[in-house]
Design a protein around this motif. Sequence first.
Motif, PDB file in Angstrom:
ATOM      1  N   THR A   1       0.562  -1.196   0.291  1.00 52.09           N
ATOM      2  CA  THR A   1       0.180   0.003  -0.280  1.00 52.09           C
ATOM      3  C   THR A   1       1.116   1.093  -0.362  1.00 52.09           C
ATOM      4  O   THR A   1       0.707   2.355  -0.860  1.00 52.09           O
ATOM      5  CB  THR A   1      -0.438  -0.131   1.533  1.00 52.09           C
ATOM      6  OG1 THR A   1      -1.478  -0.929   1.341  1.00 52.09           O
ATOM      7  CG2 THR A   1      -1.920   1.513   1.311  1.00 52.09           C
ATOM      8  N   GLY A   2       1.987   1.130   1.635  1.00 47.66           N
ATOM      9  CA  GLY A   2       3.049   2.607   0.801  1.00 47.66           C
ATOM     10  C   GLY A   2       3.691   2.853  -0.613  1.00 47.66           C
ATOM     11  O   GLY A   2       3.880   3.642  -0.725  1.00 47.66           O
ATOM     12  N   THR A   3       4.073   1.602  -1.107  1.00 47.44           N
ATOM     13  CA  THR A   3       4.603   1.659  -2.215  1.00 47.44           C
ATOM     14  C   THR A   3       3.672   2.567  -3.295  1.00 47.44           C
ATOM     15  O   THR A   3       4.017   3.031  -4.396  1.00 47.44           O
ATOM     16  CB  THR A   3       4.971   0.742  -3.124  1.00 47.44           C
ATOM     17  OG1 THR A   3       5.912  -0.079  -1.264  1.00 47.44           O
ATOM     18  CG2 THR A   3       6.173   0.200  -3.504  1.00 47.44           C
ATOM     19  N   SER A   4       2.592   1.089  -3.567  1.00 53.99           N
ATOM     20  CA  SER A   4       1.465   2.320  -4.490  1.00 53.99           C
ATOM     21  C   SER A   4       0.934   3.709  -3.845  1.00 53.99           C
ATOM     22  O   SER A   4       1.127   4.523  -5.153  1.00 53.99           O
ATOM     23  CB  SER A   4       0.181   1.305  -4.161  1.00 53.99           C
ATOM     24  OG  SER A   4      -0.948   1.588  -4.867  1.00 53.99           O
ATOM     25  N   PHE A   5       0.990   4.138  -2.820  1.00 54.98           N
ATOM     26  CA  PHE A   5       0.584   5.275  -2.872  1.00 54.98           C
ATOM     27  C   PHE A   5       2.134   6.361  -3.515  1.00 54.98           C
ATOM     28  O   PHE A   5       1.709   7.502  -4.131  1.00 54.98           O
ATOM     29  CB  PHE A   5       0.934   6.232  -1.046  1.00 54.98           C
ATOM     30  CG  PHE A   5      -0.033   7.407  -1.269  1.00 54.98           C
ATOM     31  CD1 PHE A   5      -1.079   7.910  -1.813  1.00 54.98           C
ATOM     32  CD2 PHE A   5       1.020   7.839  -0.696  1.00 54.98           C
ATOM     33  CE1 PHE A   5      -1.649   9.093  -1.115  1.00 54.98           C
ATOM     34  CE2 PHE A   5       0.625   9.511  -0.038  1.00 54.98           C
ATOM     35  CZ  PHE A   5      -0.266   9.917  -0.623  1.00 54.98           C
ATOM     36  N   LEU A   6       3.358   6.201  -2.806  1.00 58.74           N
ATOM     37  CA  LEU A   6       4.265   6.254  -3.462  1.00 58.74           C
ATOM     38  C   LEU A   6       4.461   6.522  -4.852  1.00 58.74           C
ATOM     39  O   LEU A   6       4.800   7.407  -5.338  1.00 58.74           O
ATOM     40  CB  LEU A   6       5.849   5.893  -2.507  1.00 58.74           C
ATOM     41  CG  LEU A   6       7.612   6.592  -3.027  1.00 58.74           C
ATOM     42  CD1 LEU A   6       7.128   8.148  -2.062  1.00 58.74           C
ATOM     43  CD2 LEU A   6       8.189   5.267  -3.066  1.00 58.74           C
ATOM     44  N   LEU A   7       4.152   5.064  -5.898  1.00 62.41           N
ATOM     45  CA  LEU A   7       4.461   5.960  -6.727  1.00 62.41           C
ATOM     46  C   LEU A   7       3.028   5.906  -7.500  1.00 62.41           C
ATOM     47  O   LEU A   7       3.265   6.961  -8.578  1.00 62.41           O
ATOM     48  CB  LEU A   7       4.805   3.989  -7.965  1.00 62.41           C
ATOM     49  CG  LEU A   7       5.989   4.026  -8.289  1.00 62.41           C
ATOM     50  CD1 LEU A   7       6.836   4.124  -8.465  1.00 62.41           C
ATOM     51  CD2 LEU A   7       5.370   2.765  -9.456  1.00 62.41           C
TER      52      LEU A   7
END
Lengths: 284, 106
Positions: A233-239
Amino acid sequence: MFVTANYKLSFDHLRRALAGIDGWILALDTKGVNVWCAAGEGNFSTEELVRRLRDVQLDQVVSHRNLILPQLAAPGVNAFEATKLSGFRVVYGPVYARDLPRFLAAGCTATTDMRRVHFRWHERLAVAPLELVIHFKRALLAGLALALLAGISPAGFSWSRMTSLGGLALALWVAAYVLAGLLGPLLLPWLPMRAFALKGAALGAALAAAGLATFGASWPFLRMAAWLLLVATGTSFLLLNFTGCTTFTSPSGVRREVRWALPAQSAGAAIGLAAWALAGWQMP
Amino acid sequence: MKYLSDQISLRLDAGRCIGCGLCETVCPHGVFLVQRGKAQIRDRDACIECGACARNCPVDAIAVDSGVGCAQAIINGLLTGQETCCGERSCCGAKPTEKRRAGLIP
């Protein structure tokens, strides 16, 4: 006469490209912002160009009436109108200043390649740190929250569990954040799907799995699942946020993606956090 | 690299087009192709809605909803129900709301 922005890097690129070429440079006041962004914001505009030409009395300085603008100024400048208002003929040069010598040698004509903006690996890597810096505080707070939650179990709050398990989680979280921030942009063309949120989720899942295999192999299932969900989820938001740094995403597309990705990410974060907290009850 | 398909707001009125070719010149993604005196959309999904073509079209044959494309700005806009804006501390140094009020952004 070459026109550019008063962003130092833009100016320096132009100056370097023009080494050995006889010409003038006119820097517009774009508040220190690069040509493309300034054109989109309205600072590199027809009005600013015409005003600046008048202020410096360019018609007294040069006898010719030709201006070469960077192609990426076009979202802000109407070439016909600028010509009509200033008396100077506006020609769009290549996207990249380094192509100017070839452009001039060809009689101010650009090849198709000179007209295209790229997003090669070194360019992607160059803008990657920006997102990392912008979101670092948020990411660190999330990591600290995970560490704090890791200390809670039916036996109450345990300082030593928070520092051992929580400390490991925090270290893994920060490592995943930095890796995602660098690998995401770098591997962009090869990450699956077109939506950045999905590309991010895939990368995050891979990073989380790698972290679990190396350091969290003894974790109970619920904690592993929570970890996978949280990092994805965190990486999804970052990208998803990285769309603003790219050269090939459209506002309509990003708006569309944000509409479904943001609720999904919020749900992912909420479920992940709940599972992470509950995992304390599973620990022996 | 390609972004999502079928999302682009680009519109071309071929009837008005005079074939000056400026849209083809300014587009950084090769969306337009001018053939036999008329522009046509060659690759719609490559469009990033920067607005360069519409801004430079002398006969207003092109329209596109260009605007702030940063996810953070769009998220802010959706959450607050206000205009799309990064706020005072944007990464690009823009203050779009101010500019839009001043009529600098269409």
